[in-house]
Design a protein around this motif. Structure first.
Motif, PDB file in Angstrom:
ATOM      1  N   GLY A 135       0.818  -1.205   0.000  1.00  0.00           N
ATOM      2  CA  GLY A 135       0.000   0.000   0.000  1.00  0.00           C
ATOM      3  C   GLY A 135       0.849   1.250   0.000  1.00  0.00           C
ATOM      4  O   GLY A 135       0.596   2.189  -0.765  1.00  0.00           O
ATOM      5  N   PHE A 136       1.879   1.276   0.852  1.00  0.00           N
ATOM      6  CA  PHE A 136       2.783   2.425   0.876  1.00  0.00           C
ATOM      7  C   PHE A 136       3.513   2.567  -0.455  1.00  0.00           C
ATOM      8  O   PHE A 136       3.649   3.675  -0.988  1.00  0.00           O
ATOM      9  CB  PHE A 136       3.802   2.275   2.008  1.00  0.00           C
ATOM     10  CG  PHE A 136       3.237   2.484   3.384  1.00  0.00           C
ATOM     11  CD1 PHE A 136       2.976   3.761   3.845  1.00  0.00           C
ATOM     12  CD2 PHE A 136       2.975   1.410   4.212  1.00  0.00           C
ATOM     13  CE1 PHE A 136       2.456   3.974   5.124  1.00  0.00           C
ATOM     14  CE2 PHE A 136       2.457   1.604   5.481  1.00  0.00           C
ATOM     15  CZ  PHE A 136       2.193   2.884   5.942  1.00  0.00           C
ATOM     16  N   ALA A 137       3.991   1.449  -1.005  1.00  0.00           N
ATOM     17  CA  ALA A 137       4.738   1.493  -2.259  1.00  0.00           C
ATOM     18  C   ALA A 137       3.878   1.997  -3.407  1.00  0.00           C
ATOM     19  O   ALA A 137       4.341   2.784  -4.248  1.00  0.00           O
ATOM     20  CB  ALA A 137       5.290   0.103  -2.577  1.00  0.00           C
ATOM     21  N   CYS A 138       2.633   1.542  -3.465  1.00  0.00           N
ATOM     22  CA  CYS A 138       1.773   1.889  -4.600  1.00  0.00           C
ATOM     23  C   CYS A 138       1.069   3.227  -4.421  1.00  0.00           C
ATOM     24  O   CYS A 138       0.653   3.837  -5.409  1.00  0.00           O
ATOM     25  CB  CYS A 138       0.754   0.776  -4.839  1.00  0.00           C
ATOM     26  SG  CYS A 138       1.502  -0.775  -5.385  1.00  0.00           S
ATOM     27  N   ALA A 139       0.921   3.701  -3.202  1.00  0.00           N
ATOM     28  CA  ALA A 139       0.357   5.031  -2.988  1.00  0.00           C
ATOM     29  C   ALA A 139       1.378   6.115  -3.306  1.00  0.00           C
ATOM     30  O   ALA A 139       1.013   7.261  -3.593  1.00  0.00           O
ATOM     31  CB  ALA A 139      -0.134   5.184  -1.549  1.00  0.00           C
ATOM     32  N   ALA A 140       2.671   5.754  -3.262  1.00  0.00           N
ATOM     33  CA  ALA A 140       3.721   6.698  -3.642  1.00  0.00           C
ATOM     34  C   ALA A 140       3.617   7.003  -5.133  1.00  0.00           C
ATOM     35  O   ALA A 140       3.132   6.187  -5.925  1.00  0.00           O
ATOM     36  CB  ALA A 140       5.094   6.111  -3.313  1.00  0.00           C
ATOM     37  N   ASP A 141       4.109   8.164  -5.520  1.00  0.00           N
ATOM     38  CA  ASP A 141       4.083   8.530  -6.935  1.00  0.00           C
ATOM     39  C   ASP A 141       5.082   7.721  -7.746  1.00  0.00           C
ATOM     40  O   ASP A 141       4.813   7.345  -8.891  1.00  0.00           O
ATOM     41  CB  ASP A 141       4.408  10.028  -7.089  1.00  0.00           C
ATOM     42  CG  ASP A 141       3.408  10.909  -6.368  1.00  0.00           C
ATOM     43  OD1 ASP A 141       2.198  10.758  -6.631  1.00  0.00           O
ATOM     44  OD2 ASP A 141       3.830  11.732  -5.534  1.00  0.00           O
ATOM     45  N   ILE A 142       6.236   7.471  -7.162  1.00  0.00           N
ATOM     46  CA  ILE A 142       7.323   6.775  -7.842  1.00  0.00           C
ATOM     47  C   ILE A 142       7.892   5.753  -6.867  1.00  0.00           C
ATOM     48  O   ILE A 142       8.068   6.050  -5.682  1.00  0.00           O
ATOM     49  CB  ILE A 142       8.430   7.763  -8.276  1.00  0.00           C
ATOM     50  CG1 ILE A 142       7.844   8.843  -9.199  1.00  0.00           C
ATOM     51  CG2 ILE A 142       9.583   7.040  -8.966  1.00  0.00           C
ATOM     52  CD1 ILE A 142       8.797  10.017  -9.451  1.00  0.00           C
ATOM     53  N   ALA A 143       8.194   4.547  -7.356  1.00  0.00           N
ATOM     54  CA  ALA A 143       8.736   3.500  -6.496  1.00  0.00           C
ATOM     55  C   ALA A 143       9.970   2.870  -7.127  1.00  0.00           C
ATOM     56  O   ALA A 143       9.941   2.481  -8.298  1.00  0.00           O
ATOM     57  CB  ALA A 143       7.683   2.431  -6.224  1.00  0.00           C
ATOM     58  N   PHE A 144      11.023   2.772  -6.333  1.00  0.00           N
ATOM     59  CA  PHE A 144      12.256   2.107  -6.745  1.00  0.00           C
ATOM     60  C   PHE A 144      12.550   0.976  -5.766  1.00  0.00           C
ATOM     61  O   PHE A 144      12.172   1.041  -4.592  1.00  0.00           O
ATOM     62  CB  PHE A 144      13.435   3.085  -6.726  1.00  0.00           C
ATOM     63  CG  PHE A 144      13.277   4.277  -7.622  1.00  0.00           C
ATOM     64  CD1 PHE A 144      12.990   4.127  -8.979  1.00  0.00           C
ATOM     65  CD2 PHE A 144      13.404   5.564  -7.118  1.00  0.00           C
ATOM     66  CE1 PHE A 144      12.847   5.233  -9.803  1.00  0.00           C
ATOM     67  CE2 PHE A 144      13.270   6.675  -7.934  1.00  0.00           C
ATOM     68  CZ  PHE A 144      12.988   6.514  -9.288  1.00  0.00           C
ATOM     69  N   ALA A 145      13.248  -0.047  -6.229  1.00  0.00           N
ATOM     70  CA  ALA A 145      13.582  -1.178  -5.359  1.00  0.00           C
ATOM     71  C   ALA A 145      14.967  -1.708  -5.679  1.00  0.00           C
ATOM     72  O   ALA A 145      15.446  -1.592  -6.813  1.00  0.00           O
ATOM     73  CB  ALA A 145      12.558  -2.293  -5.537  1.00  0.00           C
TER      74      ALA A 145
END
Length: 264
Positions: free
Chosen positions: A119-129
């Motif tokens: 949820g936190f990852a997808c609610a963010a505008d941009i996600a890197f891993a």
């Protein structure tokens, strides 16, 4: 102790960093952490001087999801149902609050990104891993439902990929997460992840603050994250399952590192 500071917030100029800080629990979301998030989000919503929010996790993990020790309890089924309904209503709203921030939100993911962590990852505008990050929506294996994260995962990956993720409930690696669009880019290691975060911050700060906020508003105006009534239905569904014998068995099996009774 980590539980005294479950969310570490630091600031450097216009850049705010929020690090989920329960490393002994792989940063599982506790009540105290949720309350800390709510305070921070309320502050950021009114802070025009903050331009970027970077979300991360301590101890080499992002977030393992809801702390299941707070789901299991000695309450009556009625008490548990009421408490879980309130909690999960707030959890869903929290992801919406992150997405609605005027700041650009970047998720920097290492290690476990499971359940509510998605949820936190997808609610963010941009996600890197990082390449070693791992992703999962394991709720059905615990006798629960992925109610609060589902709209956000669907928004990020599309319905087909999200369907497989939440029904198989298996762990996927970072390469697969990148392939299905769960994250925007996979980096070799923590150093490369931080370098990309810094490059993205620099790029974002080239944009005008008002224009960026307006652009985020336009993206939101393209359509709601979920149909009207979904949030309440999702909170109720999670509360029902969390109060069920299936959840009691699923959580017990998870803690004992064994298969649940329904597995044949």
């Amino acid at each position: 102790m980590a539980d005294d500071t479950p969310l570490l917030v630091t600031r450097e100029g216009p850049v705010v960093r929020a690090v989920m800080h329960r490393p002994e629990r792989r940063n599982a979301l506790s009540t105290a952490m949720g309350e800390a998030w709510d305070r921070l989000l309320a502050e950021l919503a009114a802070d025009a001087s903050a331009r970027v929010l970077v979300i991360g996790g301590a101890g080499g993990h992002f977030c393992a999801g809801l702390d299941l020790t707070e789901v299991a309890s000695d309450e009556t089924p009625e008490q548990k149902l009421a408490r879980q309904t309130v909690r999960n209503r707030r959890t869903g709203a929290r992801f919406g609050d992150i997405a609605a921030l005027p700041q650009v939100v970047i998720a920097a993911i290492e290690g476990s990104c499971h359940a509510g962590g998605l949820g936190f990852a997808c609610a963010a505008d941009i996600a890197f891993a990082t390449a070693t990050a791992r992703f999962a929506a394991p709720e059905v294996r615990r006798g629960l439902v992925p109610a609060q994260i589902l709209p956000w995962v669907v928004k990020r990956t599309g319905r087909t990929a999200a369907t497989r993720l939440v029904l198989e409930a298996t762990v996927i690696d970072a390469a697969e997460a990148g392939r299905i669009g769960l994250v925007h880019q996979v980096l070799a290691d923590a150093a490369a992840l931080e370098a990309q975060v810094q490059a993205t911050i620099a790029a974002v700060l080239e944009g005008a603050p008002g224009a960026l906020a307006e652009t985020k508003g336009l993206l939101a105006a393209l359509g709601p994250i979920a149909p009207e009534g979904y949030a309440e239905a999702g909170a109720a569904a999670f509360a029902r399952t969390a109060s069920s014998p299936e959840a009691a068995e699923g959580i017990a099996a998870f803690k004992a590192k064994r298969k649940a009774a329904w597995v044949r």
